[in-house]
Design a protein around this motif. Sequence first.
Motif, short mmCIF file in Angstrom:
data_model
loop_
_atom_site.label_atom_id
_atom_site.label_comp_id
_atom_site.label_asym_id
_atom_site.label_seq_id
_atom_site.Cartn_x
_atom_site.Cartn_y
_atom_site.Cartn_z
N ALA A 1 9.36 -7.00 -3.23
CA ALA A 1 10.08 -6.13 -2.30
C ALA A 1 11.16 -5.33 -3.03
O ALA A 1 11.38 -4.14 -2.74
CB ALA A 1 10.70 -6.97 -1.18
N TRP B 1 1.47 -8.02 -3.31
CA TRP B 1 1.91 -9.17 -2.54
C TRP B 1 0.82 -9.55 -1.55
O TRP B 1 0.35 -8.73 -0.75
CB TRP B 1 3.21 -8.90 -1.78
CG TRP B 1 3.43 -9.95 -0.71
CD1 TRP B 1 3.30 -9.81 0.64
CD2 TRP B 1 3.76 -11.33 -0.92
NE1 TRP B 1 3.52 -11.00 1.27
CE2 TRP B 1 3.81 -11.95 0.34
CE3 TRP B 1 4.03 -12.10 -2.07
CZ2 TRP B 1 4.11 -13.30 0.50
CZ3 TRP B 1 4.32 -13.44 -1.91
CH2 TRP B 1 4.36 -14.03 -0.65
N GLU C 1 1.82 -2.56 0.57
CA GLU C 1 2.66 -1.76 -0.31
C GLU C 1 2.11 -1.75 -1.74
O GLU C 1 1.47 -2.70 -2.18
CB GLU C 1 4.09 -2.30 -0.32
CG GLU C 1 4.82 -2.13 1.01
CD GLU C 1 5.24 -0.70 1.25
OE1 GLU C 1 5.16 0.12 0.32
OE2 GLU C 1 5.65 -0.40 2.39
N GLY D 1 7.04 -11.50 3.94
CA GLY D 1 6.19 -10.55 3.24
C GLY D 1 5.22 -9.78 4.10
O GLY D 1 4.40 -9.02 3.57
N VAL E 1 9.54 -2.51 -4.94
CA VAL E 1 9.08 -1.47 -4.00
C VAL E 1 10.22 -0.54 -3.62
O VAL E 1 10.06 0.68 -3.56
CB VAL E 1 8.47 -2.12 -2.74
CG1 VAL E 1 8.29 -1.09 -1.63
CG2 VAL E 1 7.13 -2.76 -3.06
N HIS E 2 11.40 -1.11 -3.38
CA HIS E 2 12.53 -0.31 -2.90
C HIS E 2 13.34 0.34 -4.03
O HIS E 2 13.99 1.36 -3.81
CB HIS E 2 13.45 -1.18 -2.05
CG HIS E 2 12.84 -1.61 -0.76
ND1 HIS E 2 12.51 -0.73 0.25
CD2 HIS E 2 12.48 -2.85 -0.30
CE1 HIS E 2 11.98 -1.39 1.28
NE2 HIS E 2 11.95 -2.67 0.96
N SER F 1 3.96 -11.34 -8.95
CA SER F 1 3.82 -10.24 -7.99
C SER F 1 4.14 -8.88 -8.59
O SER F 1 3.66 -7.85 -8.09
CB SER F 1 4.72 -10.49 -6.77
OG SER F 1 6.08 -10.53 -7.14
N ASN G 1 5.45 -7.19 5.95
CA ASN G 1 5.51 -5.73 5.85
C ASN G 1 5.20 -5.20 4.44
O ASN G 1 5.22 -3.98 4.23
CB ASN G 1 6.90 -5.24 6.26
CG ASN G 1 7.21 -5.53 7.72
OD1 ASN G 1 6.31 -5.49 8.57
ND2 ASN G 1 8.46 -5.83 8.02
N TYR G 2 4.91 -6.10 3.50
CA TYR G 2 4.69 -5.66 2.12
C TYR G 2 3.25 -5.86 1.65
O TYR G 2 2.94 -5.60 0.50
CB TYR G 2 5.63 -6.40 1.17
CG TYR G 2 7.09 -6.06 1.40
CD1 TYR G 2 7.64 -4.90 0.86
CD2 TYR G 2 7.89 -6.87 2.18
CE1 TYR G 2 8.96 -4.57 1.08
CE2 TYR G 2 9.22 -6.55 2.42
CZ TYR G 2 9.75 -5.39 1.86
OH TYR G 2 11.05 -5.06 2.10
N VAL H 1 7.79 -12.72 -3.33
CA VAL H 1 8.01 -11.69 -2.32
C VAL H 1 9.34 -10.99 -2.53
O VAL H 1 9.47 -9.77 -2.31
CB VAL H 1 7.89 -12.29 -0.90
CG1 VAL H 1 9.06 -13.19 -0.56
CG2 VAL H 1 7.79 -11.18 0.15
#
Length: 306
Positions: free
Chosen positions: A51, A213, A113, A107, A54-55, A206, A109-110, A47
Motif C-alpha cells: 500500500a 497483493w 492495484e 488489503g 502504491v501511494h 509484495s 482495496n489493493y 499489505v
Amino acid sequence: MDAYALLIAATLNAGTVLALASLGLLINEKAGVLNLGAEGMMLCAAVAGFATVVHTGSDLLGFAAGMGAGALLAAIFGVLVIWLGTNQYATGLALSLFGAGFSAFAGINYVQEKLPERGHFAIPGLADIPLVGPALFEHHPMVYLTVAMCGALIWFLYKSRAGLVLRAVGESPDSAHALGYPVRRIRLAAVVVGGALCGLSGAYISVVYTPLWVEGMVAGKGWIALALTTFATWRPARVLLGAYLFGGVTMLQFHLQGAGVDVPSQMLTALPYLATIVVLALISRNPAWIRVNMPASLGKPFHPGS
C-alpha cells in the motif's frame, strides 16, 4: 544454460524471503523467546509495504512500512509474553491468525492495484558475464543486503559484547539478571528487531518478489522460516544456506513444469512443505543434538525475583 541461470536467480530471490524472516526469528530465539506469529506479521507487513509503494512510489518507504508493521506487532506480542506472562505458543498462534485476518481486511482495496514500473537492477560489468551474470548479479539490492546482514549478525552474536549478553539471556536469564542485565528489556528489543526483519521479508514479497497483493500471499513461508531456524541449529550461516536450499526446492516446481515433466502440479506445489517435514523428521531423530544447540531457555517465561 539460460534455464539454469534463471533457476539459480529464482532460488536466490526466493531464498531471500526465507532468510530475512529466519534471521529475525533467530534473534528472537537466541534471546529465549519463541514467536509463532511470523506468518501473521509477514502478511500485515506485505499489505503495509504494498500500500505504501502504491501511494508513494518508493520501494524504500514500502520496506520501512513493512518493517514498522512487523515491529509493532512483535512489540505487542513481546509485551504480552514478557511482561504479562501469557503463553508464548498460544500468543504466537493468535498473532498469526490475527495477521491473516487483518491483512485480508486491510488489503481488500489493493487486490487490483499495480506498482509503478521500476528499473532493472544489475551490477555493471559483472552482470555481462555469461551464465554467472544473470544468475548472480542481476538481483534487487535487498538480495545482497540479506547476505551482508547475515555476516553482520554472525559478528554481532559471536564477536560483540552485546551479542554475548543476548545469548546469555537466552541461555540463563536468571544468571543474566543476577549480573544486573535488564533481561525483559533485552528480550523485548530482540523480539522487536526480529519482528522488523519478518516485516521486511513480508514487504519484499509484495513489493519485489511477486509484486502484487493477494490475500494469503505469504503462503506458509512464515512457518517454513520457523522450521528453518531449527534446521539450521540456530546458526546464521546455516540459516542462509538453508534458506537458499528451501528456495531452490520452491523454484524447482516451476522449472520442472517448464521442462514438461509429467508430474501433478499439486505434488510440485507441495514440495517445499514436504521438504520441511522430512528435514524436521530427520533432525528430531537426534534430540540430544538439538538440545546442545538450542538456547536453554527457549520458550520459557522469566519472572524477576521468582
